[in-house]
Design an enzyme around this catalytic site. Sequence first.
Site, PDB file in Angstrom:
ATOM      1  N   LYS A 116      76.240  36.066  66.442  1.00 38.04           N
ATOM      2  CA  LYS A 116      76.792  37.468  66.554  1.00 38.04           C
ATOM      3  C   LYS A 116      76.963  37.756  67.982  1.00 38.04           C
ATOM      4  O   LYS A 116      76.740  37.122  68.640  1.00 38.04           O
ATOM      5  CB  LYS A 116      75.419  38.652  66.007  1.00 38.04           C
ATOM      6  CG  LYS A 116      75.369  37.971  64.706  1.00 38.04           C
ATOM      7  CD  LYS A 116      74.199  38.346  63.673  1.00 38.04           C
ATOM      8  CE  LYS A 116      73.914  40.386  64.099  1.00 38.04           C
ATOM      9  NZ  LYS A 116      75.203  41.033  64.365  1.00 38.04           N
ATOM     10  N   GLY A 117      77.337  38.906  68.231  1.00 32.50           N
ATOM     11  CA  GLY A 117      77.554  39.621  69.350  1.00 32.50           C
ATOM     12  C   GLY A 117      79.054  39.582  69.867  1.00 32.50           C
ATOM     13  O   GLY A 117      79.777  40.266  70.848  1.00 32.50           O
ATOM     14  N   GLU A 133      70.694  44.006  68.553  1.00 38.03           N
ATOM     15  CA  GLU A 133      70.528  43.973  66.784  1.00 38.03           C
ATOM     16  C   GLU A 133      69.548  42.774  65.917  1.00 38.03           C
ATOM     17  O   GLU A 133      68.953  42.283  65.076  1.00 38.03           O
ATOM     18  CB  GLU A 133      72.247  43.227  66.864  1.00 38.03           C
ATOM     19  CG  GLU A 133      72.982  43.875  66.463  1.00 38.03           C
ATOM     20  CD  GLU A 133      75.175  43.242  66.192  1.00 38.03           C
ATOM     21  OE1 GLU A 133      75.556  43.740  66.064  1.00 38.03           O
ATOM     22  OE2 GLU A 133      74.953  42.354  66.486  1.00 38.03           O
TER      23      GLU A 133
HETATM   24  C1  5RP Z   1      78.215  43.016  66.993  1.00 36.00           C
HETATM   25  C2  5RP Z   1      77.870  41.930  66.401  1.00 36.00           C
HETATM   26  C3  5RP Z   1      79.043  42.562  64.497  1.00 36.00           C
HETATM   27  O1  5RP Z   1      77.772  42.187  63.736  1.00 36.00           O
HETATM   28  C4  5RP Z   1      79.927  40.421  64.174  1.00 36.00           C
HETATM   29  O2  5RP Z   1      80.721  40.733  65.616  1.00 36.00           O
HETATM   30  C5  5RP Z   1      80.918  41.016  63.497  1.00 36.00           C
HETATM   31  O3  5RP Z   1      82.120  41.763  63.051  1.00 36.00           O
HETATM   32  P1  5RP Z   1      82.525  42.564  62.069  1.00 36.00           P
HETATM   33  O4  5RP Z   1      82.045  42.811  60.981  1.00 36.00           O
HETATM   34  O5  5RP Z   1      83.357  43.280  63.263  1.00 36.00           O
HETATM   35  O6  5RP Z   1      83.332  41.012  61.921  1.00 36.00           O
HETATM   36  O7  5RP Z   1      77.738  40.729  66.078  1.00 36.00           O
HETATM   37  O8  5RP Z   1      77.606  42.144  68.512  1.00 36.00           O
END
Ligand code: 5RP
Length: 231
Positions: free
Chosen positions: A95-96, A104
């Site tokens: 994540k991130g 988160e």
């Molecule tokens: C943000 C995150 C998001 O949950 C991850 O990047 C997924 O994003 P998306 O649902 O737009 O694909 O970790 O820090």
Amino acid sequence: MAINPKQIAGEKAAEYVQDGMIVGLGTGSTAYFAIAQLGRRVAQGLRIQGIPTSEQSRTLAEQAKIPLIDFDGIDHIDITVDGADEIDPAFHLTKGGGGALLREKIVASLTQTEIIVADETKLVKHLGAFPLPVEVVPFGFQATMKKLAQLECTTTLRHINNTHFVTDNGNYIIDCAFGRILHPPELEKQINAICGVVECGLFIGLTHRLIIGKTNGTFEECTQAKPLEES
Ligand code: 5RP
């Protein structure tokens, strides 16, 4: 009309939220749909209190008129709905991608039921094709970056609009391209032991339910992580 699998997953996850719950509000384009759906349910009378995982999600929640609470008033979070950049069969996550990994992870660590919502593109056999985001303090970040590179990855300081990307916590993000991460739990410990690292985007043992939206309009749910075979 094209069906957005992220919308399917996000809205399905919102169904698990019940009256009286404290709800972690994830970050990203999939969690967005959960927040929007919860806003609609609040307008119809659902009583919840939200904890946003980023300033972006706080703004969305405020626009959706979801009442918010801070950490003073709680000792746990009932449900969190959040996205992921990669998900392996053992429910290890990267994540991130949006830079919100620290908040988160704090929210996930307090959560009884962490629901991860995503489309099928996020499912991988091994983590690592997506560069692992690592949040570091700005002081001495060049030294922290060198330490991270010693873990055999290619490091890139994240930029936005020609300047350093700064997280909601005032820190930087170093994206670490490993190619393939064979032992995510061990790597998480190694990274987090480096002085200057605040937190890394490996989420280990924090996911309870997975909802994967599909382009054909259906979704798949899973609550049982599978041990990963070595190969
Ligand atoms: C943000 C995150 C998001 O949950 C991850 O990047 C997924 O994003 P998306 O649902 O737009 O694909 O970790 O820090």
